[in-house]
Write an enzyme that holds these catalytic residues in place. Structure first.
Site, PDB file in Angstrom:
ATOM      1  CB  CYS A  79      -0.900  -0.003   1.232  1.00  0.00           C
ATOM      2  SG  CYS A  79      -1.808   1.532   1.488  1.00  0.00           S
ATOM      3  CE1 TYR A 222      -5.052   2.028  -5.340  1.00  0.00           C
ATOM      4  CE2 TYR A 222      -3.539   3.893  -5.434  1.00  0.00           C
ATOM      5  CZ  TYR A 222      -3.838   2.606  -5.006  1.00  0.00           C
ATOM      6  OH  TYR A 222      -2.924   1.909  -4.257  1.00  0.00           O
TER       7      TYR A 222
END
Length: 355
Positions: A79, A222
């Site tokens: 992440c 994203y």
């Protein structure tokens, strides 16, 4: 449509001190439990806000005072938001006073009673290289930590999680606030106290830079990868490459994104760049131009990677296994591309800006 308005819910407190969790007041019919759920009706990806927003302070009377050994950082190497917190832990010299644990890279079922897929701890410290079982609570998943901290929690189960061992609760899960705490509030016990990544004279510039980098690049990849319709995807790609082109131009004039010194904005930009060619080009369809085709950005990424402590925050195997293995709607067979295996420890040319 997701609402970003929040109302406070008391989850811990005394007469004088309160620990507040911010819980979204309005949400989808089914609350987003991971980033894959965060979609608008137009098919665009919209990230919801973090929820636990308490602050650690140097003030010893604070509910969360800066104390050695009291706090624990839960991360995933995969992440980028969690990795920037780990970067701070390393380069500020805080890893001896704040412990950390990484979860397994690939999402798995977090409970037998529902279908939620999320961050899981390995059953033992030998099961998954780079990941460890939860040393504090014996939790099986990050989800369990949220449920320990708040019995009425209904948001996402994300990393990073900054945990208070004394009060047995989540202090904060917003990476932008965690790195600010790591930058200043632990300076009495940090090894690298002279490093200030958010100095007063650069704060306005850093804030402005963070905003366009976040919208166009950090979150931009994203918005490209999780878009479910062609229009939102194309708009996100346009914004992404406009921002990358802007970075390339800036870095042709100076060593770092805000000038001649390393700053918070560099760390926030780096965590996306280090994943770009290995993941985002293929998995998120960000293939108009690779990072390696930007001479300044590519050498800049190597420069940041080679800062003492930074490379230990990058685990490319975890990164690739997570992205390619945890998003079956994007990569249904979970096949991991073999390349490009970039050597970010190779020489760069950024010293040309040194005085």
């Amino acid at each position: 449509m997701i609402s970003l308005f929040h109302k406070p819910i008391l989850v811990f407190g005394t007469k004088k001190q309160q620990l507040i969790q911010q819980v979204p007041s309005k949400h989808f019919i089914q609350m987003a439990r991971s980033s894959l759920d965060e979609m608008s009706d137009s098919g665009a990806f919209i990230r919801t806000a973090s929820t636990f927003r308490n602050i650690i302070s140097r003030d010893p009377s604070s509910l969360f005072p800066a104390e050695a050994g009291r706090y624990h950082l839960y991360i995933s190497y995969a992440c980028p938001w969690a990795s920037r917190c780990l970067s701070y832990l390393k380069i500020k010299g805080l890893d001896k006073v704040i412990s950390f644990t990484s979860v397994k890279p690939k999402w798995e079922r977090t409970k037998e009673t529902d279908e939620h897929m999320g961050w899981i701890f390995p059953a033992s410290n030998t099961e998954e290289p780079g990941a460890e079982s939860d040393p504090l609570n014996g939790a099986k998943s990050i989800r369990e930590l949220y449920e320990l901290a708040s019995t009425n929690y209904s948001g996402k189960y994300t990393v990073p999680v900054l945990w208070d061992k004394k009060l047995k609760t989540i202090v904060n899960n917003e990476s932008s606030e965690i790195i600010r705490m790591f930058n200043t509030e632990f300076n009495d016990i940090a090894e690298n106290t002279d490093l200030d990544l958010y100095p007063p004279h650069l704060q306005a510039q850093i804030d402005a830079t963070n905003e366009w980098i976040y919208n166009g690049i950090n979150n931009g990849v994203y918005k490209c990868g999780f878009a479910k319709k062609q229009g939102p995807y194309e708009e996100a790609v346009k914004q992404l490459y406009e921002a990358l082109d802007k970075c390339e131009a800036i870095l042709g004039r100076q060593r770092y994104i805000c000038g001649s010194m390393l700053s918070e904005a560099d760390i926030r930009l780096f965590v996306t760049l280090i994943r770009f060619d290995e993941v985002y080009v293929v998995h998120f369809k960000c293939n108009k131009k690779q990072l390696r085709e930007y001479p300044n950005l590519f050498n800049y990424t190597k420069d940041i990677f080679q800062i003492p402590g930074m490379s230990s925050s990058v685990n490319m195997e975890h990164i690739k296994r997570h992205y390619y293995g945890s998003h079956p709607s994007i990569n249904p067979f979970g096949i991991i591309p073999l390349g490009p295996d970039i050597d970010y420890s190779s020489p760069h040319d950024r010293e040309r800006f040194s005085t």
